[in-house]
Enzyme design. Structure first.
Site, PDB file in Angstrom:
ATOM      1  N   ASP A 175       0.970  -1.225  -0.523  1.00  0.00           N
ATOM      2  CA  ASP A 175      -0.549   0.399  -0.287  1.00  0.00           C
ATOM      3  C   ASP A 175       0.784   1.487  -0.048  1.00  0.00           C
ATOM      4  O   ASP A 175       1.129   1.705   1.005  1.00  0.00           O
ATOM      5  CB  ASP A 175      -0.746  -0.385   1.234  1.00  0.00           C
ATOM      6  CG  ASP A 175      -2.538   1.047   1.275  1.00  0.00           C
ATOM      7  OD1 ASP A 175      -1.940   1.185  -0.619  1.00  0.00           O
ATOM      8  OD2 ASP A 175      -3.115   0.086   2.009  1.00  0.00           O
TER       9      ASP A 175
ATOM     10  N   PHE B  96       2.271   6.020  -4.423  1.00  0.00           N
ATOM     11  CA  PHE B  96       1.360   6.065  -5.342  1.00  0.00           C
ATOM     12  C   PHE B  96      -0.448   5.480  -5.233  1.00  0.00           C
ATOM     13  O   PHE B  96      -0.736   5.539  -5.903  1.00  0.00           O
ATOM     14  CB  PHE B  96       2.161   5.395  -6.753  1.00  0.00           C
ATOM     15  CG  PHE B  96       3.304   6.433  -7.075  1.00  0.00           C
ATOM     16  CD1 PHE B  96       3.035   8.133  -7.098  1.00  0.00           C
ATOM     17  CD2 PHE B  96       4.590   6.287  -6.966  1.00  0.00           C
ATOM     18  CE1 PHE B  96       4.067   9.028  -7.853  1.00  0.00           C
ATOM     19  CE2 PHE B  96       5.332   7.268  -7.118  1.00  0.00           C
ATOM     20  CZ  PHE B  96       5.143   7.882  -7.589  1.00  0.00           C
ATOM     21  N   GLY B  97       0.020   3.799  -4.408  1.00  0.00           N
ATOM     22  CA  GLY B  97      -1.421   3.648  -4.303  1.00  0.00           C
ATOM     23  C   GLY B  97      -1.126   1.879  -3.965  1.00  0.00           C
ATOM     24  O   GLY B  97       0.076   1.559  -3.588  1.00  0.00           O
ATOM     25  N   PRO B  98      -2.265   1.102  -3.773  1.00  0.00           N
ATOM     26  CA  PRO B  98      -2.077  -0.448  -3.373  1.00  0.00           C
ATOM     27  C   PRO B  98      -0.937  -0.548  -4.500  1.00  0.00           C
ATOM     28  O   PRO B  98      -2.006  -0.720  -5.929  1.00  0.00           O
ATOM     29  CB  PRO B  98      -3.354  -0.420  -2.661  1.00  0.00           C
ATOM     30  CG  PRO B  98      -4.435   0.760  -3.703  1.00  0.00           C
ATOM     31  CD  PRO B  98      -3.191   1.735  -3.635  1.00  0.00           C
TER      32      PRO B  98
ATOM     33  N   LYS C 184      -0.825  -1.890 -10.103  1.00  0.00           N
ATOM     34  CA  LYS C 184      -0.449  -0.522  -9.384  1.00  0.00           C
ATOM     35  C   LYS C 184      -1.637   0.462 -10.038  1.00  0.00           C
ATOM     36  O   LYS C 184      -1.777   0.969 -10.459  1.00  0.00           O
ATOM     37  CB  LYS C 184       0.942  -0.134  -9.459  1.00  0.00           C
ATOM     38  CG  LYS C 184       0.945   1.013  -8.195  1.00  0.00           C
ATOM     39  CD  LYS C 184       2.436   1.826  -8.750  1.00  0.00           C
ATOM     40  CE  LYS C 184       3.748   1.397  -7.862  1.00  0.00           C
ATOM     41  NZ  LYS C 184       3.563   0.819  -6.832  1.00  0.00           N
TER      42      LYS C 184
ATOM     43  N   ASP D   9      11.489   9.189  -6.093  1.00  0.00           N
ATOM     44  CA  ASP D   9      11.946   8.518  -4.721  1.00  0.00           C
ATOM     45  C   ASP D   9      12.268   7.398  -5.399  1.00  0.00           C
ATOM     46  O   ASP D   9      11.617   6.150  -4.820  1.00  0.00           O
ATOM     47  CB  ASP D   9      10.264   8.482  -4.994  1.00  0.00           C
ATOM     48  CG  ASP D   9       9.944   7.268  -3.763  1.00  0.00           C
ATOM     49  OD1 ASP D   9      10.867   7.794  -2.796  1.00  0.00           O
ATOM     50  OD2 ASP D   9       8.963   6.786  -3.956  1.00  0.00           O
TER      51      ASP D   9
END
Length: 853
Positions: free
Chosen positions: A554, A557-559, A574, A698
């Site tokens: 999780d 950027f999201g799960p 993703k 990142d």
């Protein structure tokens, strides 16, 4: 006297004004480079601080006294226009110049005075006109690359002065006339590429013997004529591409024991190859003799045991039987189209387990197509033969996931199922539809992945019309919920038709919604499988309706979910949950762009889905988890609460969750260096090999994944652009423990390549120390993070104290200390003090462990 003071005061003012306006002393290398950048459209805000010492600028390397520039790298910097005089042409000590991947249109007149140059790369620009004969001034030049420009006219004879030249790349220009005899003076050449020009005439006399060290030669795509004997004296050649010219004669003289790649296609070579296959062919990995005038019978190919690519198409071979090729166990590409073959297609082809492309079209082959249970087959063409019988089910079942197939103009029978009229006309023209009354009407409908037993049960049921037995089998096997152990979830036709949205899904940290009405009406794009008709409904099935049991992470950027798409494609899905300011078309365009970015050290984006306002990225699944788990002994699938440890992917075994632990491959210096170098190469490619350059934003241990061969793969590159302006600063600027110092300032600039360099430095420190970036034991109470701890030790010349004890005895401690010093350079407080990722790659290659380490 007053006048004199006024004059000197004015002179002093003018001097200060000039110094402030130019930021560099006039007539110094720093001044010349800054003027070059400014006049070519590069501003100080674009990663350069022109007021800083010029030897600290990105891409500049100076001599030991920091007086002269000896290397200038400005690849992919969007420089445009003509290079002005009195700029880089004045760098009197310059040895290496890389201006590739820009929009430069012309060179200055003083450019040719750079007589200390050893490496010159002007490739991928827009330079036009003739190539100056003043190139002869570069007597020390070892590499000359002006490929992919618009040069025209003749290659100057003055190249004979380049006696130290080792690499010459003039390909993809408009050079005309013949190859100059002066080239024969460059006897140190190891690689020559003159392909894709308009060269004509014959090769100069003595061409084959002029280059005793020559390993690579490409003359493809010209109008050069000659004979095989022109290459007879090339003793060291390993790569030869002369396709698309007018060479003739026998191919006998071309082949040498050293030759691994030979492309002689689209010429006028003649003779029988079967009598010429000898030990000189044994090293061949790639052989293309297509579109020549070869004759005789194809045989003796079993001797070429290293061959991976074989193309003999469109020649004048005598009619003969299909050659024996089952011994070519590594063959991946086979094209024998239009070679006058007769007889049957041998069933032994199934032994070629690596075969991906088979083309035997345009022959006289008869009989049945053999059962080809070749896992990697993605293209098959047997059209324009005399084949009969049923197309084997083992092939038909693979067609929806193939890139290309053609069975037309034969006497074959098959079950058309759900093929479109266009596909039937294009790929099955002349064949007969043999569907029995009870045949499966959905044979070619793209469905969710099911177990082999279930597929067999469904096939038997639908082909026998035993409705009662079929119903029982469907009840028993058709509605199983997909679990982590590999069981499959399937839906009845009625249930499938009722799948409608909107859909809402929840994880521990977020709730996301796919606002679509019909799941099976929303397409999923798979880049390299265009024939797959996958929909959002398949994503639901692959992830058990995005069930938490399939949740891998999780992350920021999201799960991320794990699943199997139709065709057995193992993917990580993703969901990009943050709102995007881009339209659907703009987001799709960005995702398509990311899908075209390929590098051995990047996690491939294999596809995407636009589901309402939701963007979903589909990645190739990485079998061996991520670097963060591997270094810090976390079980695959464990998610920690710290933001920097998110995005962990899991790996399962039949017995549950697996933990690699410290005894795996990570506990060696060689392995950790491999991870560092691969990750550095990925970033260097994003920064310098992509146009426009891509800033990752990142980089961290949990974004470095390990594929099935334990090769490092960097993930999540370029995703920020998919959101447009919809991301907040916390997401844009990276993760705690990896944030560059400039991002901690109240007013800071947007991410740059140098911010990625800092993050990479932190990852390198993790690799060398085995410690986390924050919240770890750093053996010194004053240090609260990894960077400050390691930098302090390096400054005190005590870097060895930071080396992870697990790897300390597995290699050269000196090399490990050098790796920490590279991390020290990368984590400099000032971005201008950090090296580029290209430079980092070079530094890491310099400390590569020897094979016995």
């Amino acid at each position: 006297m007053g006048l004199g003071l006024g004059f000197w005061g004015y002179a002093l003012f003018l001097s200060l004004f000039l110094k402030q306006s130019h930021c560099q002393e006039p007539n110094t290398d720093g001044f010349f480079v800054s003027e070059f950048y400014k006049q070519m459209g590069l501003s100080s805000s674009q990663a350069y601080n022109f007021s800083a010492p010029f030897c600290s600028w990105q891409g500049l390397f100076c001599d030991s006294k920091n007086e002269h520039v000896i290397m200038l790298i400005a690849s992919g910097m969007s420089l445009s226009g003509q290079i002005p005089d009195n700029t880089i042409g004045k760098l009197s000590k310059l040895q290496s110049l890389d201006l590739s991947n820009n929009k430069i249109s012309a060179l200055p007149s003083d450019f040719w005075s750079l007589n200390t140059l050893k490496n010159l790369n002007l490739s991928f620009n827009k330079i036009s006109g003739s190539f100056s004969s003043n190139v002869g001034n570069f007597g020390q030049l070892e590499l000359l690359d002006i490929s992919y420009n618009n040069f025209s006219g003749a290659i100057p004879e003055a190249v004979d002065s380049l006696v130290s030249l080792r690499v010459l790349k003039l390909d993809h220009n408009g050079f005309q006339m013949s190859i100059p005899r002066g080239l024969l003076g460059c006897q140190s050449l190891v690689s020559i590429d003159l392909s894709s020009n308009q060269l004509e005439g014959s090769l100069p006399d003595g061409f084959g013997s002029a280059f005793p060290k020559l390993e690579t030669l490409s003359l493809a795509g010209n109008k050069i004529h000659g004979r095989d004997t022109d290459f007879a004296d090339m003793k060291s050649i390993s790569f030869l591409n002369i396709s698309g010219n007018q060479f003739d004669g026998s191919v006998t003289g071309v082949f040498k024991e050293t030759l691994e790649v030979a492309d002689l296609s689209k010429n006028r070579f003649q003779g029988h190859i079967s009598s010429q296959v000898d030990s000189n062919w044994f090293s061949l990995v790639y052989l293309d003799l297509s579109e020549n005038e070869l004759s005789g019978v194809i045989k003796n190919l079993t001797l070429l045991k290293k061959l991976k690519h074989l193309n003999l198409a469109w020649n004048r071979f005598n009619r003969g039987m299909f050659p024996r090729i089952e011994m070519l166990s590594g063959l991946e590409y086979l094209n024998l189209s239009n070679t006058n073959l007769s007889g049957h297609i041998p069933r032994e082809i199934s032994k070629l387990s690596d075969l991906s492309t088979l083309d035997v079209s345009g022959n006289h082959l008869a009989g049945h197509i053999p059962i080809l249970s070749i896992k990697n087959l993605v293209a098959i063409d047997v059209s324009r033969n005399n084949l009969t019988g049923e197309i084997p089910m083992s092939i038909l079942e693979k067609l929806p996931w193939m890139e290309r197939f053609n069975f037309s103009f034969n006497n074959l029978t098959f079950c058309s199922g759900k093929f479109s009229a266009e596909t039937l006309n294009r790929s099955f023209f002349g064949s007969t539809n043999s569907c029995p009354i009870a045949a499966n009407p959905a044979l070619f409908k793209r469905k969710r992945s099911v177990t082999g037993g279930l597929k067999l049960a469904l096939a038997v049921t639908l082909s026998t019309m035993c409705l009662l037995i079929g119903a029982l089998i469907f009840v028993a096997f058709g509605c199983r919920r997909k679990t982590k152990s590999g069981e499959a979830k399937d839906l009845s036709v009625k249930e499938e038709q009722s799948i409608s949205g909107p859909f809402s899904f929840q994880t521990d940290s977020t709730t996301w919604v796919a606002d679509v009405k019909q799941a099976n009406a929303v397409p999923v794009v798979i880049f390299e499988k265009p024939l797959l008709n996958i929909t959002f409904s398949d994503l639901l099935s692959a992830t058990s309706n995005f069930d938490r049991d399939t949740l891998l992470a999780d992350g920021k950027f999201g799960p991320v979910y794990r699943g199997f798409l139709p065709g057995g494609i193992h993917v990580a899905v993703k969901v990009l949950v943050h709102g995007s300011t881009l339209s659907d078309q703009e987001a799709a365009r960005e995702l398509e762009f990311l899908g075209r970015i390929k590098h051995p050290n990047l996690v491939p984006l294999t596809g995407y889905c636009i589901a309402g306002d939701q963007r979903i990225a589909i990645y190739e699944y990485m079998e061996n988890g991520n670097l963060q788990n591997l270094l810090h002994d976390l079980p695959f699938g464990v998610q920690t609460t710290d933001d920097w440890t998110t995005d962990t992917w899991e790996e399962e075994t039949d017995n549950g969750t697996q933990n690699i632990g410290t005894e795996g491959p990570v506990a060696t210096w060689r392995f950790r260096h491999k991870i560092a170098l691969g990750t550095a190469r990925a970033l260097a490619f994003l920064h310098h090999g992509c146009s426009p350059p891509i800033i990752h934003r990142d980089v961290k241990a949990s974004s470095v994944y390990l594929d099935q061969n334990w090769e490092p793969r960097l993930s999540d590159f370029g995703l920020a652009k998919v959101f447009g302006n919809g991301l907040d600063d916390e997401i844009i600027h990276g993760s705690p423990g990896y944030l560059p110092p400039e991002f901690l300032q109240p007013e800071h600039e947007l991410p740059t390549p140098k911010s990625d360099v800092y993050c990479f430095g932190v990852v390198l420190f993790e690799l060398m120390t085995g410690k986390k970036p924050i919240e770890d034991d750093y053996l010194d109470e004053k240090d609260t993070n990894l960077v400050s701890w390691v930098r302090s030790l390096v400054r005190k010349n005590q870097a060895s104290k930071a080396i992870d004890p697990k790897i300390q005895e597995t290699g050269s401690e000196e090399q490990m200390e050098e790796a920490l010093k590279i991390g020290y350079l990368c984590t400099a407080d000032l971005p201008s003090k950090r090296p580029s990722m290209q430079q980092v790659v070079g530094l890491l290659k310099d400390i590569e462990p020897k094979s016995n380490q």
